[in-house]
Design an enzyme around this catalytic site. Structure first.
Site, PDB file in Angstrom:
ATOM      1  N   TYR A  30      48.573  41.435  42.790  1.00  0.00           N
ATOM      2  CA  TYR A  30      47.918  40.299  42.134  1.00  0.00           C
ATOM      3  C   TYR A  30      47.965  39.066  43.029  1.00  0.00           C
ATOM      4  CZ  TYR A  30      47.163  36.380  38.967  1.00  0.00           C
ATOM      5  OH  TYR A  30      46.705  35.219  38.402  1.00  0.00           O
TER       6      TYR A  30
ATOM      7  N   SER B 203      46.801  31.087  41.761  1.00  0.00           N
ATOM      8  CA  SER B 203      48.044  31.336  41.035  1.00  0.00           C
ATOM      9  C   SER B 203      49.262  30.935  41.845  1.00  0.00           C
ATOM     10  CB  SER B 203      48.135  32.831  40.706  1.00  0.00           C
ATOM     11  OG  SER B 203      49.432  33.175  40.260  1.00  0.00           O
TER      12      SER B 203
END
Length: 329
Positions: A155, A129
């Site tokens: 995350y 990501s």
């Protein structure tokens, strides 16, 4: 004989598009998903139904958190490559449930890597990501930027940990690996918790759109077909390598769009004038994401094609229940 690809998170937003693409390209696809309750199971089952009956597709419901043994019990045929998209996603929710994110994204990835080692599966495409860059000051984000103290959400930390774990298995067991950092993917089947999906629903309901901060945060929005094209090219790249490789690559659009610009564009796509409600910034959010895609261009021939207005048009068409034609290269 075509290669067999195991796609984790196959019923999700990007995973379902990837399965469609791989089947179109002639691969045998084994999809696994645990139907995490982050959003409704019925949504994921609808994604799955699009290709579930394809003769080269099979589906297995299994949770990576249950260990390598559980995977070995369910996946009983040889696999040539794993496309690992399964993860607990979202920056904000990870701040509220850090342990859950680490359990799925880090421990789950470890179990997958152990299964790959035991089964002698040598190729891994990993969905990382843009969140890993945090508030890195140098723009656009380059893959070789230092990631020390970069993650500003659980995350992001879990995705960085995944990249590091995969490097460890590359080093120890000669794994061929490509870690692709996705940049704010949008389009048909987008998760209902993501901004564009939320904004469209609020506009239709005549409700104001919450703007966290001053509206000048920016994201490198990338249409799902462009991301999937990059994944397909990454998979072909890995399968063509004879020696072990470990590569990091950005799959973005190289064009940040501010939050206020995005809201205006979604309003045009939906046909409703947005009303704004300014809020305090959200914990864990970054100021900007901006992909340097030079490496992906040179290594994979990656070249995103879809402008924001066209991508939003296709998203709204899907939201209205009209069929959206998949575009395969």
């Amino acid at each position: 004989m075509s290669s067999t690809i195991l796609v984790t998170g196959c019923a999700g937003f990007i995973g379902s598009h990837l399965c469609e693409r791989l089947l179109h390209d002639g691969y045998r696809v084994i999809g696994i998903d645990n139907f995490d309750d982050f959003y409704p199971r019925a949504t994921k089952e609808a994604n799955l139904e699009i290709f579930a009956k394809h003769p080269r597709f099979s589906f297995i419901e299994v949770d990576l958190r249950n260990g390598a043994r559980a995977l070995a019990e369910h996946v009983t045929e040889p696999v040539d490559l794993v496309a690992h998209l399964a993860a607990k996603a979202g920056v904000g929710p990870s701040v509220k449930d850090p342990a859950g994110y680490m359990e799925t994204n880090v421990l789950g990835t470890t179990h997958l890597l152990e299964w790959m080692r035991q089964q002698e599966v040598h190729n891994l495409f990993f969905a990382s990501s843009s969140s890993v860059y945090g508030n890195t000051p140098e723009l656009p984000f380059e893959e070789e930027a230092s990631m020390l103290k970069a993650a500003v959400s659980p995350y992001a930390a879990s995705k960085l940990a995944g990249e590091e774990l995969i490097y460890t298995y590359h080093h120890l067991y000669q794994l061929k690996a490509l870690c692709a950092r996705f940049f704010t993917v949008y389009g048909p089947r987008q998760r209902p918790d993501l901004a564009i999906h939320k904004f469209a629903r609020l506009l239709r309901a005549g409700q104001p759109i919450p703007v966290f901060g001053d509206g000048h945060t920016a994201r490198d929005y990338t249409f799902v077909d462009d991301t999937v094209e990059g994944i397909a090219r990454g998979i072909a790249y890995l399968l063509a390598q004879e020696a072990p490789v470990y590569e990091l690559v950005n799959l973005g659009n190289h064009h940040p769009v501010s939050l206020l610009e995005l809201i205006e564009a979604v309003g045009k796509a939906v046909g409703v004038e947005p009303q704004l409600s300014f809020q305090v910034p959200q914990a864990g959010d970054v100021e900007i994401t901006y992909a340097d895609i030079t490496k992906a261009q040179h290594m994979l021939g990656y070249a995103p094609q879809t402008k924001l207005a066209e991508g939003l048009r296709q998203f709204v068409q899907w939201l209205d229940g009209a069929p959206v034609q998949a575009h395969h290269a």
